[in-house]
Design a protein around this motif. Structure first.
Motif, PDB file in Angstrom:
ATOM      1  N   SER A  43       0.824  -1.215   0.000  1.00  0.00           N
ATOM      2  CA  SER A  43       0.000   0.000   0.000  1.00  0.00           C
ATOM      3  C   SER A  43       0.858   1.266   0.000  1.00  0.00           C
ATOM      4  O   SER A  43       0.509   2.256  -0.658  1.00  0.00           O
ATOM      5  N   THR A  44       2.001   1.256   0.700  1.00  0.00           N
ATOM      6  CA  THR A  44       2.857   2.449   0.710  1.00  0.00           C
ATOM      7  C   THR A  44       3.507   2.623  -0.665  1.00  0.00           C
ATOM      8  O   THR A  44       3.579   3.749  -1.187  1.00  0.00           O
ATOM      9  N   ASP A  58       7.408  -4.220   6.529  1.00  0.00           N
ATOM     10  CA  ASP A  58       6.486  -4.606   7.604  1.00  0.00           C
ATOM     11  C   ASP A  58       7.064  -4.233   8.959  1.00  0.00           C
ATOM     12  O   ASP A  58       6.323  -3.909   9.885  1.00  0.00           O
ATOM     13  N   LYS A  82      10.049  -8.034   5.392  1.00  0.00           N
ATOM     14  CA  LYS A  82       9.208  -7.709   4.253  1.00  0.00           C
ATOM     15  C   LYS A  82       8.513  -8.984   3.766  1.00  0.00           C
ATOM     16  O   LYS A  82       8.917 -10.076   4.118  1.00  0.00           O
ATOM     17  N   GLY A  83       7.477  -8.791   2.977  1.00  0.00           N
ATOM     18  CA  GLY A  83       6.799  -9.945   2.400  1.00  0.00           C
ATOM     19  C   GLY A  83       5.349 -10.075   2.816  1.00  0.00           C
ATOM     20  O   GLY A  83       4.672 -11.029   2.437  1.00  0.00           O
ATOM     21  N   GLU A  87      11.161  -8.565  -4.643  1.00  0.00           N
ATOM     22  CA  GLU A  87      11.633  -7.346  -3.961  1.00  0.00           C
ATOM     23  C   GLU A  87      13.120  -7.470  -3.662  1.00  0.00           C
ATOM     24  O   GLU A  87      13.899  -6.532  -3.884  1.00  0.00           O
ATOM     25  N   LYS A 120       6.095   1.143  11.988  1.00  0.00           N
ATOM     26  CA  LYS A 120       6.901  -0.002  11.518  1.00  0.00           C
ATOM     27  C   LYS A 120       8.291  -0.036  12.156  1.00  0.00           C
ATOM     28  O   LYS A 120       9.014  -1.021  12.021  1.00  0.00           O
TER      29      LYS A 120
END
Ligand code: 5RP
Length: 223
Positions: free
Chosen positions: A30-31, A84, A94-95, A103, A121
């Motif tokens: 989303s970011t 995340d 991440k993931g 990524e 985060k």
């Protein structure tokens, strides 16, 4: 400010890191989506982008941004993506959006990793967010046993009763219960489990810059 407004603020701030006339790497989530929307406004300033997922490629194209295959590109000046979790040392989990492997690949080709995230985060120790591990489908049970032996509680990511499939046709195990004091070491250990495609720990190649959205504005961290 809402979480989306914080994400929008860091997405806008990241535009400063986009060099004119170059190809950049773009993350997923989303970011990253807010960032793509900002990038759309200055699309004529860049040559194009390498996407870290099919979803990102679709959104980039919808903005009229040219999407290049990574194999056509030798290096990227910058990779911009969310996370995340991120530590004050720039190590990340991440993931959450299941795009960790692409990524990590795109980030590995970039000279600079700019992480954009809302301030929630930022953590002292990684692991409260379940650690995503992409696995070859036939190996998911064996990999889960190996992850359990490391002290984690792996769970196969599923939607509507079916395993979630990544863009690479693989599964995701989300591992909870880990308190990750030495992220680079654990990244190595998990990557060495046979059947693992990628672990969502980004520590050996962490972020170089963190742009974190807070109520007091965008906080910049350099690592
Ligand atoms: C996707 C990712 C994302 O960067 C991560 O999940 C953060 O997502 P969001 O910006 O939606 O909070 O790693 O695989």
């Amino acid at each position: 400010m809402t979480q989306d407004e914080l994400k929008q603020a860091v997405a806008r701030a990241a535009i400063e890191y986009v060099p004119a006339g170059e190809i950049i790497g773009v993350g997923t989530g989303s970011t990253a989506n807010f960032f793509i929307d900002e990038l759309g406004k200055i699309k004529d300033r860049i040559k194009g982008a390498v996407a870290s997922s099919e979803a990102t490629a679709t959104r980039l194209r919808a903005h009229g941004i040219s999407v290049l295959d990574l194999n056509e590109v030798e290096s990227l000046s910058v990779y911009i993506d969310g996370a995340d979790e991120i530590t004050a040392q720039g190590a990340m989990i991440k993931g959450g959006g299941a795009a960790l492997t692409r990524e990590k690949i795109v980030a590995s080709v970039a000279k600079q990793f700019v992480c954009i995230a809302d301030g929630s985060k930022l953590v002292d120790v990684l692991g409260a967010f379940p650690l995503p591990v992409e696995v070859i489908p036939m190996a998911h049970a064996a990999v889960a046993r190996a992850l359990k032996a490391l002290g984690g509680e792996p769970k196969l990511r599923a939607k509507d009763g079916q395993p979630v499939l990544t863009d690479n046709g693989c599964y995701i195990l989300d591992v909870s219960g880990l308190r990750i004091a030495a992220p680079a070491e654990l990244e190595n250990r998990i990557n060495n489990i046979v059947g693992v495609v990628t672990v969502g720990l980004f520590a050996q190649r962490g972020a170089n810059v963190g742009l974190l959205g807070t109520g007091e504005g965008v906080k910049k961290l350099t690592f």
